[in-house]
Design a protein around this motif. Structure first.
Motif, PDB file in Angstrom:
ATOM      1  N   ALA A   1     -18.550  22.298 -21.374  1.00  0.00           N
ATOM      2  CA  ALA A   1     -19.488  23.413 -21.490  1.00  0.00           C
ATOM      3  C   ALA A   1     -19.412  24.053 -22.874  1.00  0.00           C
ATOM      4  N   GLN A   2     -18.232  24.075 -23.450  1.00  0.00           N
ATOM      5  CA  GLN A   2     -18.007  24.705 -24.749  1.00  0.00           C
ATOM      6  C   GLN A   2     -18.329  23.789 -25.922  1.00  0.00           C
ATOM      7  N   ASP A   3     -18.622  22.523 -25.679  1.00  0.00           N
ATOM      8  CA  ASP A   3     -18.877  21.575 -26.768  1.00  0.00           C
ATOM      9  C   ASP A   3     -20.096  22.007 -27.579  1.00  0.00           C
ATOM     10  N   SER A   4     -19.896  22.250 -28.858  1.00  0.00           N
ATOM     11  CA  SER A   4     -20.988  22.753 -29.701  1.00  0.00           C
ATOM     12  C   SER A   4     -22.038  21.700 -30.033  1.00  0.00           C
ATOM     13  N   TYR A   5     -21.740  20.433 -29.819  1.00  0.00           N
ATOM     14  CA  TYR A   5     -22.700  19.365 -30.093  1.00  0.00           C
ATOM     15  C   TYR A   5     -23.488  18.952 -28.850  1.00  0.00           C
ATOM     16  N   GLY A   6     -23.223  19.602 -27.713  1.00  0.00           N
ATOM     17  CA  GLY A   6     -23.959  19.304 -26.491  1.00  0.00           C
ATOM     18  C   GLY A   6     -23.481  18.078 -25.749  1.00  0.00           C
ATOM     19  N   VAL A   7     -22.288  17.575 -26.093  1.00  0.00           N
ATOM     20  CA  VAL A   7     -21.760  16.389 -25.428  1.00  0.00           C
ATOM     21  C   VAL A   7     -21.209  16.780 -24.061  1.00  0.00           C
ATOM     22  N   GLY A   8     -21.791  16.217 -23.006  1.00  0.00           N
ATOM     23  CA  GLY A   8     -21.296  16.446 -21.652  1.00  0.00           C
ATOM     24  C   GLY A   8     -21.794  17.709 -20.993  1.00  0.00           C
ATOM     25  N   ASN A   9     -22.747  18.416 -21.624  1.00  0.00           N
ATOM     26  CA  ASN A   9     -23.284  19.600 -20.963  1.00  0.00           C
ATOM     27  C   ASN A   9     -24.806  19.547 -20.911  1.00  0.00           C
ATOM     28  N   VAL A  10     -25.365  20.382 -20.042  1.00  0.00           N
ATOM     29  CA  VAL A  10     -26.812  20.481 -19.893  1.00  0.00           C
ATOM     30  C   VAL A  10     -27.235  21.812 -20.516  1.00  0.00           C
ATOM     31  N   PRO A  11     -27.922  21.782 -21.661  1.00  0.00           N
ATOM     32  CA  PRO A  11     -28.377  23.034 -22.260  1.00  0.00           C
ATOM     33  C   PRO A  11     -29.694  23.475 -21.632  1.00  0.00           C
ATOM     34  N   ILE A  12     -29.758  24.746 -21.248  1.00  0.00           N
ATOM     35  CA  ILE A  12     -31.008  25.273 -20.698  1.00  0.00           C
ATOM     36  C   ILE A  12     -31.429  26.496 -21.510  1.00  0.00           C
ATOM     37  N   GLY A  13     -32.686  26.502 -21.912  1.00  0.00           N
ATOM     38  CA  GLY A  13     -33.227  27.604 -22.702  1.00  0.00           C
ATOM     39  C   GLY A  13     -33.728  28.726 -21.814  1.00  0.00           C
ATOM     40  N   SER A  14     -34.154  29.785 -22.424  1.00  0.00           N
ATOM     41  CA  SER A  14     -34.666  30.967 -21.748  1.00  0.00           C
ATOM     42  C   SER A  14     -35.630  30.608 -20.619  1.00  0.00           C
ATOM     43  N   SER A  15     -35.353  31.117 -19.431  1.00  0.00           N
ATOM     44  CA  SER A  15     -36.155  30.929 -18.211  1.00  0.00           C
ATOM     45  C   SER A  15     -36.150  29.508 -17.664  1.00  0.00           C
ATOM     46  N   GLN A  16     -35.386  28.606 -18.243  1.00  0.00           N
ATOM     47  CA  GLN A  16     -35.252  27.268 -17.692  1.00  0.00           C
ATOM     48  C   GLN A  16     -34.109  27.266 -16.678  1.00  0.00           C
ATOM     49  N   ALA A  17     -34.133  26.278 -15.773  1.00  0.00           N
ATOM     50  CA  ALA A  17     -33.103  26.228 -14.735  1.00  0.00           C
ATOM     51  C   ALA A  17     -32.734  24.796 -14.405  1.00  0.00           C
ATOM     52  N   VAL A  18     -31.550  24.640 -13.841  1.00  0.00           N
ATOM     53  CA  VAL A  18     -31.109  23.374 -13.266  1.00  0.00           C
ATOM     54  C   VAL A  18     -30.646  23.667 -11.843  1.00  0.00           C
ATOM     55  N   THR A  19     -30.737  22.667 -10.991  1.00  0.00           N
ATOM     56  CA  THR A  19     -30.398  22.815  -9.585  1.00  0.00           C
ATOM     57  C   THR A  19     -29.403  21.728  -9.191  1.00  0.00           C
ATOM     58  N   TYR A  20     -28.373  22.137  -8.450  1.00  0.00           N
ATOM     59  CA  TYR A  20     -27.370  21.193  -7.987  1.00  0.00           C
ATOM     60  C   TYR A  20     -27.123  21.398  -6.495  1.00  0.00           C
ATOM     61  N   GLN A  21     -26.898  20.321  -5.792  1.00  0.00           N
ATOM     62  CA  GLN A  21     -26.504  20.409  -4.381  1.00  0.00           C
ATOM     63  C   GLN A  21     -24.989  20.266  -4.355  1.00  0.00           C
ATOM     64  N   ILE A  22     -24.318  21.410  -4.435  1.00  0.00           N
ATOM     65  CA  ILE A  22     -22.862  21.466  -4.502  1.00  0.00           C
ATOM     66  C   ILE A  22     -22.353  22.425  -3.428  1.00  0.00           C
TER      67      ILE A  22
END
Length: 102
Positions: free
Chosen positions: A58-79
């Motif tokens: 999550a902390q990776d500054s190059y976006g490796v291994g994370n999902v970046p979401i911009g203002s008002s965007q969302a992601v959904t997970y079944q967890i």
């Protein structure tokens, strides 16, 4: 597993990333079977919220291994618990909204 009943309420939590580069997690609460958890970047954010399965990703500054979401965007997970993913931001003070049916 499919659900066959309607939920009676919703769960909403706002997670504020006080210091960019310091991943946090939402509060641990049980998620009913068949319910998804949504992670939305607050509409007032100017940077990105990053979602990942570890704090380091999550902390990776190059976006490796994370999902970046911009203002008002969302992601959904079944967890099973909204605290499973780590949440970070590219700008200090940015917020993520965590919500689900309850």
């Amino acid at each position: 597993m499919s659900r066959f009943i309607n939920s009676k309420s919703i769960y909403v939590e706002t997670v504020t990333i006080a210091l960019a580069g310091t991943a946090q997690q939402a509060t641990s609460v049980p998620v009913p079977d068949g319910v998804t958890v949504d992670y939305m970047a607050h509409p007032d954010n100017t940077g990105y919220i990053k979602i990942a399965d570890t704090a380091a990703k999550a902390q990776d500054s190059y976006g490796v291994g994370n999902v970046p979401i911009g203002s008002s965007q969302a992601v959904t997970y079944q967890i099973s618990d909204p605290s499973i993913p780590y949440i970070d931001a590219t700008v200090s003070g940015e917020r993520a909204i965590v919500t689900m049916e309850y």
